[in-house]
Design a protein around this motif. Structure first.
Motif, mmCIF file in Angstrom:
data_model
loop_
_atom_site.group_PDB
_atom_site.id
_atom_site.type_symbol
_atom_site.label_atom_id
_atom_site.label_comp_id
_atom_site.label_asym_id
_atom_site.label_seq_id
_atom_site.Cartn_x
_atom_site.Cartn_y
_atom_site.Cartn_z
ATOM 1 N N ILE A 1 0.815 -1.221 0.000
ATOM 2 C CA ILE A 1 0.000 0.000 0.000
ATOM 3 C C ILE A 1 0.847 1.269 0.000
ATOM 4 O O ILE A 1 0.576 2.216 -0.744
ATOM 5 N N PHE A 2 1.912 1.302 0.799
ATOM 6 C CA PHE A 2 2.753 2.496 0.858
ATOM 7 C C PHE A 2 3.569 2.661 -0.420
ATOM 8 O O PHE A 2 3.746 3.777 -0.913
ATOM 9 N N TYR A 3 4.067 1.562 -0.954
ATOM 10 C CA TYR A 3 4.891 1.630 -2.166
ATOM 11 C C TYR A 3 4.069 2.119 -3.352
ATOM 12 O O TYR A 3 4.540 2.926 -4.156
ATOM 13 N N ARG A 4 2.849 1.607 -3.460
ATOM 14 C CA ARG A 4 1.986 2.025 -4.561
ATOM 15 C C ARG A 4 1.690 3.523 -4.470
ATOM 16 O O ARG A 4 1.778 4.258 -5.470
ATOM 17 N N LYS A 5 1.362 3.985 -3.252
ATOM 18 C CA LYS A 5 1.035 5.397 -3.062
ATOM 19 C C LYS A 5 2.243 6.285 -3.351
ATOM 20 O O LYS A 5 2.132 7.310 -4.041
ATOM 21 N N ILE A 6 3.395 5.896 -2.833
ATOM 22 C CA ILE A 6 4.606 6.706 -3.040
ATOM 23 C C ILE A 6 4.995 6.710 -4.514
ATOM 24 O O ILE A 6 5.405 7.743 -5.063
ATOM 25 N N ALA A 7 4.838 5.575 -5.183
ATOM 26 C CA ALA A 7 5.150 5.514 -6.617
ATOM 27 C C ALA A 7 4.202 6.416 -7.410
ATOM 28 O O ALA A 7 4.619 7.072 -8.377
ATOM 29 N N GLU A 8 2.925 6.454 -7.007
ATOM 30 C CA GLU A 8 1.969 7.350 -7.670
ATOM 31 C C GLU A 8 2.382 8.810 -7.503
ATOM 32 O O GLU A 8 2.324 9.605 -8.450
ATOM 33 N N LEU A 9 2.804 9.164 -6.308
ATOM 34 C CA LEU A 9 3.268 10.537 -6.064
ATOM 35 C C LEU A 9 4.546 10.820 -6.846
ATOM 36 O O LEU A 9 4.744 11.931 -7.349
ATOM 37 N N ALA A 10 5.395 9.820 -6.950
ATOM 38 C CA ALA A 10 6.640 9.990 -7.717
ATOM 39 C C ALA A 10 6.346 10.263 -9.184
ATOM 40 O O ALA A 10 7.040 11.061 -9.832
ATOM 41 N N GLN A 11 5.317 9.626 -9.708
ATOM 42 C CA GLN A 11 4.932 9.883 -11.096
ATOM 43 C C GLN A 11 4.573 11.352 -11.314
ATOM 44 O O GLN A 11 4.842 11.920 -12.370
ATOM 45 N N LYS A 12 3.975 11.969 -10.300
ATOM 46 C CA LYS A 12 3.563 13.368 -10.401
ATOM 47 C C LYS A 12 4.686 14.340 -10.044
ATOM 48 O O LYS A 12 4.749 15.447 -10.598
ATOM 49 N N ASN A 13 5.546 13.954 -9.143
ATOM 50 C CA ASN A 13 6.451 14.931 -8.523
ATOM 51 C C ASN A 13 7.936 14.647 -8.663
ATOM 52 O O ASN A 13 8.753 15.375 -8.089
ATOM 53 N N LEU A 14 8.315 13.605 -9.400
ATOM 54 C CA LEU A 14 9.728 13.427 -9.713
ATOM 55 C C LEU A 14 10.047 14.179 -10.998
ATOM 56 O O LEU A 14 9.293 14.107 -11.976
ATOM 57 N N LEU A 15 11.153 14.882 -10.989
ATOM 58 C CA LEU A 15 11.601 15.583 -12.190
ATOM 59 C C LEU A 15 12.068 14.585 -13.247
ATOM 60 O O LEU A 15 12.257 13.406 -12.954
ATOM 61 N N GLU A 16 12.265 15.047 -14.460
ATOM 62 C CA GLU A 16 12.740 14.171 -15.525
ATOM 63 C C GLU A 16 14.031 13.484 -15.097
ATOM 64 O O GLU A 16 14.941 14.110 -14.567
ATOM 65 N N ASN A 17 14.083 12.179 -15.314
ATOM 66 C CA ASN A 17 15.202 11.325 -14.880
ATOM 67 C C ASN A 17 15.332 11.259 -13.358
ATOM 68 O O ASN A 17 16.364 10.857 -12.824
ATOM 69 N N GLY A 18 14.267 11.652 -12.665
ATOM 70 C CA GLY A 18 14.269 11.547 -11.215
ATOM 71 C C GLY A 18 14.335 10.101 -10.757
ATOM 72 O O GLY A 18 13.858 9.187 -11.439
#
Length: 288
Positions: free
Chosen positions: A224-241
């Protein structure tokens, strides 16, 4: 009583609870913390003694160790990545495996052009050990750290101050977060990942005394935490983040599958010093 005599008694009384090596290590940790004496000091001077007031302190610690309260909580501190951290019942005791995760992040990012500032987010910071270690060892990093526990954040702030680094701590429930307030070059997390079905594998000193909020997830949704954090990463990681996780040793394949289905790239699963699947890294896809 001579310290050397008390040492024998101390180890013997702990023998029903710990093996001799661990009990001896506790003795020397307390000896150094309370008396600034090392093992070599005792070896060189067999006549060193305790005072009556010393015995009161030692017997109290011995009694608590028999209840399997972690030695780190009794001393109020532990060491992680070459630094000292305050720990208490509100935060997990940092593990050597987490040091490996920190080492991975540092090795891949500490040589980036120092003129280029990079933003790092640590999710579920606890004692702050990951965030503070990264801030200390990546000079051009601006580090943020999130935790749902107010008391954990208070502890982490003390640790940042004691280790002379600046970290922006945020009290926030990541599962209730729709989007992060800014974008990041790196997101790293060691979230809760122990399933309830694995409780029987957990030592009593951990199960009875470390915060369950930071340890356990439901069996039917262990990621549950990994899925949520990965979803946020999709929105908030910069290119090549870059996204880094510490993971449940039994769920390495499931983690890799999760990240592949979410279109992350350069997925790398690594084992820890005990040869268990323990860390995974990936990059945000340019197509996201």
């Amino acid at each position: 009583m001579r310290i050397k005599q008390y040492r024998t008694q101390f180890i013997k009384e702990l023998s029903p609870f710990y093996d001799a090596y661990e009990a001896e290590s506790f003795f020397y940790l307390i000896l150094e913390d309370k008396h600034k004496l090392r093992q070599i000091d005792l070896a060189l001077n067999h006549e060193l003694t305790f005072s009556e007031s010393d015995f009161v302190v030692w017997d109290s610690l011995l009694s608590q160790l028999k209840k399997e309260i972690p030695i780190q909580y009794l001393l109020g501190k532990t060491h992680f990545y070459g630094m000292e951290f305050e720990v208490n019942e509100n935060v997990l005791i940092p593990r050597p495996e987490t040091e490996e995760l920190v080492e991975w992040v540092i090795n891949e990012n500490s040589k980036i052009n120092p003129a280029k500032k990079i933003k790092i987010l640590d999710i579920g910071t606890g004692s702050g050990c990951i965030a503070i270690s990264l801030a200390k060892n990546i000079p051009n990093a601006q580090v943020y750290a999130i935790d749902v526990s107010k008391k954990a954040i208070e502890t982490a702030k003390k640790n940042a101050a004691n280790n002379k680094v600046e970290v922006n701590f945020i009290l926030q429930n990541i599962l209730e977060t729709e989007a992060l307030k800014c974008n990041f070059d790196i997101i790293v997390s060691n979230p809760p990942y122990v399933r309830n079905l694995e409780k029987e594998e957990i030592k009593k000193n951990v199960l009875d005394h470390e915060p369950h909020l930071a340890l356990f997830v439901e069996d039917n949704d262990a990621l549950i935490f990994y899925r949520k954090i990965a979803e946020l990463a999709q929105k908030n990681l910069l290119e090549n983040g870059q996204l880094y996780f510490e993971i449940n040793q039994y769920l390495g394949c499931e983690m890799k599958d999760l990240l592949e289905k979410m279109n992350f790239e350069n997925i790398e699963l690594r084992k820890d010093i005990y040869d268990n699947d323990r860390m995974i890294s990936c990059k945000v896809s340019k197509a996201l």
